[in-house]
Design a protein around this motif. Structure first.
Motif, PDB file in Angstrom:
ATOM      1  N   VAL A 139      -0.593  63.019   9.488  1.00  0.00           N
ATOM      2  CA  VAL A 139       0.009  61.800  10.023  1.00  0.00           C
ATOM      3  C   VAL A 139      -0.934  60.645   9.730  1.00  0.00           C
ATOM      4  N   GLU A 140      -0.365  59.486   9.579  1.00  0.00           N
ATOM      5  CA  GLU A 140      -1.164  58.280   9.395  1.00  0.00           C
ATOM      6  C   GLU A 140      -0.560  57.180  10.235  1.00  0.00           C
ATOM      7  N   LEU A 141      -1.415  56.300  10.695  1.00  0.00           N
ATOM      8  CA  LEU A 141      -0.947  55.119  11.396  1.00  0.00           C
ATOM      9  C   LEU A 141      -1.892  53.976  11.059  1.00  0.00           C
ATOM     10  N   PRO A 142      -1.626  53.306   9.933  1.00  0.00           N
ATOM     11  CA  PRO A 142      -2.441  52.145   9.592  1.00  0.00           C
ATOM     12  C   PRO A 142      -1.936  50.918  10.354  1.00  0.00           C
ATOM     13  N   VAL A 143      -2.839  50.269  11.066  1.00  0.00           N
ATOM     14  CA  VAL A 143      -2.484  49.074  11.817  1.00  0.00           C
ATOM     15  C   VAL A 143      -3.144  47.887  11.130  1.00  0.00           C
ATOM     16  N   ALA A 144      -2.364  47.161  10.362  1.00  0.00           N
ATOM     17  CA  ALA A 144      -2.854  45.994   9.640  1.00  0.00           C
ATOM     18  C   ALA A 144      -2.830  44.766  10.541  1.00  0.00           C
TER      19      ALA A 144
END
Length: 178
Positions: A139-144
């Motif tokens: 899983v990934e959750l990139p928060v830009a």
């Protein structure tokens, strides 16, 4: 069930520490997120001192051993993992056969003020954790643009809920198998 949250930043106003606090709000009832805040106290890894691990290292290892799963929120420094986080993981990895992170479910998320949301750091961190023997979730959750996204973002809340759900499910599988 206990999930250990590890923020990869040492900064007092860390976006990643804030991300972990938001993730804690998305955990189901009966699941607690405990944040490890001793990263700054861990000295540089020195293989000559491996058998004499400092107290701060023992505290991190004990926190990992006592958790059912790990959630790491990392910023991205120069396209990679922050040095303090990588250093702490180097200590945790030794000795490999006795590392408390082996087979432990781990999810990686990350926040950055850049437009990329710490994507490279998350991928690098997953590689390191995999080499250490952790059970790294896909899983990934990139928060830009974290300085704005962490304020009130419905998509972020949904993403955190998804990551939390997958991490809890992985920890449940591990507990049943044990």
């Amino acid at each position: 069930m206990t999930i250990l949250g590890i923020p990869g930043s040492l900064r007092a106003g860390s976006h990643n520490a804030q991300l972990l606090r938001l993730a804690a709000e998305e955990l189901p009832e009966g699941v607690e997120l405990v944040v490890f805040d001793g990263l700054a106290e861990i000295p540089a890894f020195d293989q000559d001192l491996e058998d004499l691990a400092p107290d701060a290292v023992d505290a991190l290892k004990a926190a990992i051993a006592g958790a059912d799963a790990i959630l790491i929120a990392t910023p991205e420094y120069n396209g990679s993992i922050p040095g303090a986080l990588k250093n702490a993981l180097d200590w945790v990895s030794r000795p490999i056969a006795g590392s408390p992170i082996r087979r432990k479910p781990v999810a990686v998320i990350g926040a950055s003020t850049s437009a990329f949301g710490a994507v490279w750091a998350q991928r690098e961190l997953k590689k390191v954790l995999g080499v250490m023997g952790a059970r790294v979730l896909d899983v990934e959750l990139p928060v830009a643009k974290a300085d704005r996204a962490l304020l009130d973002d419905e998509a972020l809340v949904e993403g955190l809920a998804r990551v939390a759900s997958e991490l809890v499910a992985a920890a449940d599988v591990e507990r049943i198998a044990a």
